[in-house]
Motif scaffolding. Structure first.
Motif, PDB file in Angstrom:
ATOM      1  N   SER A 141      61.473  31.278 106.585  1.00 37.84           N
ATOM      2  CA  SER A 141      61.366  30.785 105.206  1.00 37.84           C
ATOM      3  C   SER A 141      62.551  29.869 104.919  1.00 37.84           C
ATOM      4  CB  SER A 141      61.344  31.950 104.222  1.00 37.84           C
ATOM      5  OG  SER A 141      62.626  32.490 104.052  1.00 37.84           O
ATOM      6  N   GLY A 191      54.736  35.559 103.468  1.00 34.80           N
ATOM      7  CA  GLY A 191      55.822  34.589 103.371  1.00 34.80           C
ATOM      8  C   GLY A 191      57.088  35.069 104.027  1.00 34.80           C
ATOM      9  N   GLY A 192      58.083  34.344 103.611  1.00 33.57           N
ATOM     10  CA  GLY A 192      58.240  33.447 102.472  1.00 33.57           C
ATOM     11  C   GLY A 192      57.741  34.015 101.145  1.00 33.57           C
TER      12      GLY A 192
HETATM   13  S1  SF4 Z   1      62.152  36.393  99.256  1.00 36.37           S
HETATM   14 FE1  SF4 Z   1      61.187  37.579 100.943  1.00 36.37          FE
HETATM   15  S2  SF4 Z   1      60.817  36.095 102.588  1.00 36.37           S
HETATM   16 FE2  SF4 Z   1      62.175  35.116 101.090  1.00 36.37          FE
HETATM   17  S3  SF4 Z   1      64.208  35.422 101.885  1.00 36.37           S
HETATM   18 FE3  SF4 Z   1      63.791  37.138 100.504  1.00 36.37          FE
HETATM   19  S4  SF4 Z   1      62.855  38.756 101.794  1.00 36.37           S
HETATM   20 FE4  SF4 Z   1      62.829  36.854 102.955  1.00 36.37          FE
END
Ligand code: SF4
Ligand SMILES: C[S@@+](CC[C@H](N)C(=O)[O-])C[C@H]1O[C@@H](n2cnc3c(N)ncnc32)[C@H](O)[C@@H]1O
Length: 363
Positions: free
Chosen positions: A22, A56-57
């Motif tokens: 991501s 995701g992401g």
């Molecule tokens: S929001 Fe979810 S995918 Fe994005 S950095 Fe944080 S844990 Fe990782």
């Protein structure tokens, strides 16, 4: 193939523990969605889908219209399980109602913990109240199939704090909970800047056993090592992986499995956008590798492996081939005999890495 995973590789910022593919590069979203469409049109053969999963992401960075455009590329109906992973901070009731109207029928929110202090330490952009509000809004928007993700073994987290997280989750009357032990890879922020006050391995194991007890007491079925659901709400998408069946994987960093071949897309966003139909790497599995995957994935399910199916598909005698391992772990009650084959016990799960590695090294 009747199951599709789509990767949405954008996040507003990177959580300190996260090594998923991501990027905080939202300005690339439009180009990325165009590339994704090309990849899908190039290989999807219009099969009727059982499941479609946006992971995701942060898929909730897509607008309802962007979701709709992607969903329309597939042959789905109202029986298709369509899941979106959502980050709690970006959620409004209006947004959720629109997601419902474009066909999404399962939501998975990244909660991680309800402790606001720990949420800050791990770099989350939301507070505990945001999760509660998101779940309420989802219900008001007509969603029934709601899941929350939690991580245990977080910095500063005690056994009691994790128990409270689970009690609070249960009180929200949701249908599904995923629990992951914190894993710190070298490439994330915590990998380079180790956090203070991490619970030790024994405490992590106790947290996991506490969770099994609490969730079972509250009507959840423990159906996979990390997953718990109310009756009828197991993730059909993920069960397809653990049943070792084929699936499409679309998007940067995604992987798929078709006719015994695993394929992997590049994790480089620009490279993917330039050439979305090129698989960076494909691997045709040998019979031995297929057998190993069947065992490895099968033991993730709490129902365990189906020995008759394995014997038939691989032309082996499982009990004979793995006699040494079975003789060691069945009497210790780490492995339990079932009607169909074998499964891990709760204490077996805690040492599953060791047990599974023995199966994998037995040729
Ligand atoms: S929001 Fe979810 S995918 Fe994005 S950095 Fe944080 S844990 Fe990782
Ligand atoms: C692919 S992530 C995406 C979910 C979403 N972006 C979010 O964070 O809310 C799915 C889940 O994996 C878990 N996860 C991510 N990194 C992890 C790590 N290093 N250790 C344990 N669990 C992790 C989190 O519970 C997260 O919600």
């Amino acid at each position: 193939m009747e199951n599709v995973y789509i990767h949405i590789p954008f996040c507003k910022s990177k959580c300190k523990y996260c090594s998923f593919v991501s990027y905080p590069r939202l300005e690339m979203k439009e180009q990325y969605l165009n590339a994704l469409e090309k990849e899908i049109k190039n290989s999807y053969k219009d099969e009727a889908l059982k499941t479609l999963y946006f992971g995701g992401g942060t898929p909730s960075l897509l607008s309802p219209y962007e979701f709709q455009k992607l969903i329309k590329l597939f042959n789905t109906d109202n029986k298709t399980e369509i899941t979106a992973e959502l980050n709690p901070e970006t959620i409004t009731q209006n947004y959720l109602s629109e997601l419902k109207s474009v066909g999404i029928n399962r939501l998975s929110f990244g909660c991680q913990t309800f402790d606001d202090n720990i949420l800050k330490i791990i770099g989350r952009r939301h507070g505990s109240k945001d999760v509660e509000n998101a779940v309420k809004s989802a219900k008001n928007a007509g969603f029934e199939n709601i899941s929350l993700d939690f991580i245990y073994g977080l910095p500063e987290q005690t056994r009691n704090m994790f128990k409270e997280d689970l009690q609070r989750a249960v009180s929200l009357d949701i249908k599904h909970i995923s629990l992951y032990g914190l894993k710190i890879d070298d490439d994330c922020f915590f990998g380079k800047n180790p956090p203070k006050n991490l619970p030790d391995e024994d405490t992590q194991a106790d947290m996991y056993l506490d969770a099994i007890k609490i969730l079972k007491e509250n009507g959840f079925e423990h159906y996979e090592i990390s997953n718990f659901s109310k009756k009828g709400f197991a993730s059909r998408h993920n069960l397809n992986y653990w049943d070792n069946n084929s699936y499409y994987g679309f998007g940067v960093g995604a992987h798929g499995y078709e006719n015994g071949t695993r394929y992997f897309n590049t994790s480089d966003l620009s490279e993917y956008i330039q050439n979305p139909t090129h698989h960076k790497h494909s691997q045709l599995l040998t019979e031995q590798e297929k057998l190993e995957e069947e065992i490895f994935l099968g033991f993730r399910k709490m129902s365990g492996i189906d020995v008759h199916k394995i014997n038939k598909n691989f032309g082996i005698n499982f009990d004979k081939k793995y006699q040494n391992i079975l003789d060691k772990y069945v009497p210790l009650k780490f492995l339990l005999k079932t009607e169909k084959g074998y499964k891990l016990s709760d204490k077996g799960i805690l040492v599953s890495n060791v047990i599974l590695s023995e199966f994998l090294s037995e040729v």
